[in-house]
Each structure stands twice: as structure tokens, then as C-alpha cells.
Motif scaffolding. Structure first.
Motif, PDB file in Angstrom:
ATOM      1  N   GLU A 165       0.835  -1.204   0.000  1.00 29.20           N
ATOM      2  CA  GLU A 165       0.000   0.000   0.000  1.00 29.20           C
ATOM      3  C   GLU A 165       0.873   1.259   0.000  1.00 29.20           C
ATOM      4  OE1 GLU A 165      -3.228   2.524  -0.055  1.00 29.20           O
ATOM      5  OE2 GLU A 165      -3.260   0.350  -0.337  1.00 29.20           O
ATOM      6  N   ALA A 166       1.971   1.249   0.760  1.00 28.60           N
ATOM      7  CA  ALA A 166       2.852   2.414   0.824  1.00 28.60           C
ATOM      8  C   ALA A 166       3.544   2.665  -0.516  1.00 28.60           C
ATOM      9  CB  ALA A 166       3.894   2.230   1.926  1.00 28.60           C
ATOM     10  N   PHE A 167       3.946   1.600  -1.206  1.00 30.49           N
ATOM     11  CA  PHE A 167       4.643   1.755  -2.479  1.00 30.49           C
ATOM     12  C   PHE A 167       3.695   1.874  -3.667  1.00 30.49           C
ATOM     13  CE2 PHE A 167       8.191   0.105  -0.005  1.00 30.49           C
ATOM     14  CZ  PHE A 167       9.235   0.876  -0.488  1.00 30.49           C
ATOM     15  N   ASP A 168       2.464   1.379  -3.519  1.00 31.23           N
ATOM     16  CA  ASP A 168       1.528   1.342  -4.640  1.00 31.23           C
ATOM     17  C   ASP A 168       0.116   1.680  -4.161  1.00 31.23           C
ATOM     18  OD1 ASP A 168       0.364   0.854  -7.128  1.00 31.23           O
ATOM     19  OD2 ASP A 168       0.365  -1.325  -6.873  1.00 31.23           O
ATOM     20  N   PRO A 169      -0.085   2.923  -3.688  1.00 29.77           N
ATOM     21  CA  PRO A 169      -1.390   3.272  -3.115  1.00 29.77           C
ATOM     22  C   PRO A 169      -2.541   3.203  -4.123  1.00 29.77           C
ATOM     23  CG  PRO A 169       0.007   5.218  -3.310  1.00 29.77           C
ATOM     24  CD  PRO A 169       0.852   4.027  -3.646  1.00 29.77           C
ATOM     25  N   LYS A 170      -2.249   3.361  -5.398  1.00 27.61           N
ATOM     26  CA  LYS A 170      -3.307   3.295  -6.425  1.00 27.61           C
ATOM     27  C   LYS A 170      -3.515   1.878  -6.945  1.00 27.61           C
ATOM     28  CE  LYS A 170      -2.781   8.041  -7.817  1.00 27.61           C
ATOM     29  NZ  LYS A 170      -2.529   8.974  -8.907  1.00 27.61           N
ATOM     30  N   ARG A 171      -2.721   0.927  -6.455  1.00 29.99           N
ATOM     31  CA  ARG A 171      -2.827  -0.493  -6.809  1.00 29.99           C
ATOM     32  C   ARG A 171      -2.776  -0.724  -8.325  1.00 29.99           C
ATOM     33  NH1 ARG A 171      -7.202  -2.456  -2.304  1.00 29.99           N
ATOM     34  NH2 ARG A 171      -5.827  -1.992  -0.565  1.00 29.99           N
ATOM     35  N   ILE A 172      -1.744  -0.131  -8.935  1.00 28.23           N
ATOM     36  CA  ILE A 172      -1.588  -0.289 -10.388  1.00 28.23           C
ATOM     37  C   ILE A 172      -0.483  -1.286 -10.747  1.00 28.23           C
ATOM     38  CG2 ILE A 172      -2.502   1.990 -10.926  1.00 28.23           C
ATOM     39  CD1 ILE A 172       0.409   2.945 -11.289  1.00 28.23           C
TER      40      ILE A 172
END
Length: 182
Positions: A165-172
Motif C-alpha cells: 500500500e505504501a509503495f503502490d497506493p493506487k494499486r496499479i
């Protein structure tokens, strides 16, 4: 004649590396010590490069049809034991690398493709786990039904979700690949 892949059952391949005098000495010592154990074959440099490249590409499991392929990292001393245990329970072709610490399995892809049996085998007697299993090859349906990576204890899974979540908050980035639902 170079050793062909796939390997015959019971084949042991040893790679000896280093300065040429040391390699020659150790090769001859191995041949003397184990010569009576079976057929021995010494590969040329180019044959050896091709052979070990094939091992790295999991060539011994190629041509087995539409089987699921699992990669297990286990304690090297337990690799053969775990491979034998799984093969008794499942229709499995397998081989070891990394001195027994890397176990490659090809199993029939029905049900969970042996996920329950495989993960139980690496769980150890005490259930604390002695390795992990990764589904490397499987149909899309199997990959949706079975966790591709070794399931983590809840505390570690929660930490992994927070890091993702911290590295990829937009979940792409690889949604659903490394963290379930993420």
C-alpha cells in the motif's frame, strides 16, 4: 556423448569449478571414489554450459504436457525426502538443484494441483515450516484458485499489505499478484 535433458531417474550431476589444476584433481578424485556407483560422464566446457543452462531453465520438466510446475525452497538435507514424499502421494516428476535446497515439481493439474500435499510436506513434523512453495506454471483457473506464493502468517501478511500500500497506493503494479486483493 553429452548428457541429455530430460535426465534419467537417479542421475546425479556435479559441477566442479575453479582453477584448472584444482578442477582436474577434484574431477579425478570424484571419478575414482564414485566410479563403481554407476555410469560417469565428463562434459566438455560447451556441453557443461548447455547442461547447466538447461537445469536453470527447468528443462528436465519440459515436455511433460500441461502439468503445474512448483518451485520449492527447502532445507538442502530434506530436499530428496520431500520430493520422495510428494511423489508417493501425487503423480509428480521432480528434480533437485542447489545441493538439494531447490526442488522442482511437475504435477497433474487437477484439483489444487497438489497444493495441499506440497505445502503439508514442507510444513515439517511440527508444522512450523521448513521452506516455501511457489506455483510457477499453472492455468489461469488454477492460479485464481490456489495461492501462487506460500501463504504467510497473518501478522506477516498484514505487514506485506501495508508495504505494498505504501509503495503502490493506487494499486496499479501487478494487482492481485503479490498480495491477495491488492
Amino acid at each position: 556423448m553429452p548428457l541429455a535433458l530430460p535426465l534419467r531417474p537417479g542421475t546425479v550431476a556435479l559441477r566442479v569449478e575453479g582453477p584448472m589444476p584444482s578442477v582436474a584433481f577434484r574431477r579425478e578424485a570424484l571419478l575414482r571414489e564414485h566410479g563403481a556407483a554407476g555410469e560417469a560422464q565428463v562434459l566438455t566446457d560447451s556441453e557443461s554450459i548447455a547442461f547447466w543452462h538447461g537445469i536453470g531453465e527447468v528443462a528436465p520438466l519440459a515436455g511433460l504436457g500441461e502439468r503445474a510446475v512448483w518451485r520449492l525452497s527447502v532445507a538442502p538435507a530434506r530436499g530428496a525426502e520431500i520430493g520422495t514424499q510428494i511423489a508417493r502421494a501425487l503423480d509428480a516428476a521432480w528434480f533437485l538443484d542447489w545441493g538439494g535446497g531447490l526442488l522442482w515439481l511437475a504435477v497433474a493439474e487437477h484439483g489444487d494441483a497438489g497444493a495441499g500435499t506440497i505445502r503439508a510436506a514442507i510444513g515439517g513434523v511440527d508444522g512450523r515450516g521448513t521452506g516455501h512453495a511457489t506455483l510457477v506454471k499453472g492455468s489461469p483457473a488454477l492460479r485464481r484458485a490456489v495461492p501462487v506464493f506460500e501463504p504467510q502468517p497473518e501478522a506477516l501478511a498484514a505487514l506485506s499489505r501495508r508495504v505494498k500500500e505504501a509503495f503502490d497506493p493506487k494499486r496499479i503494479l501487478n494487482p492481485g499478484r503479490l498480495v491477495e486483493g491488492g
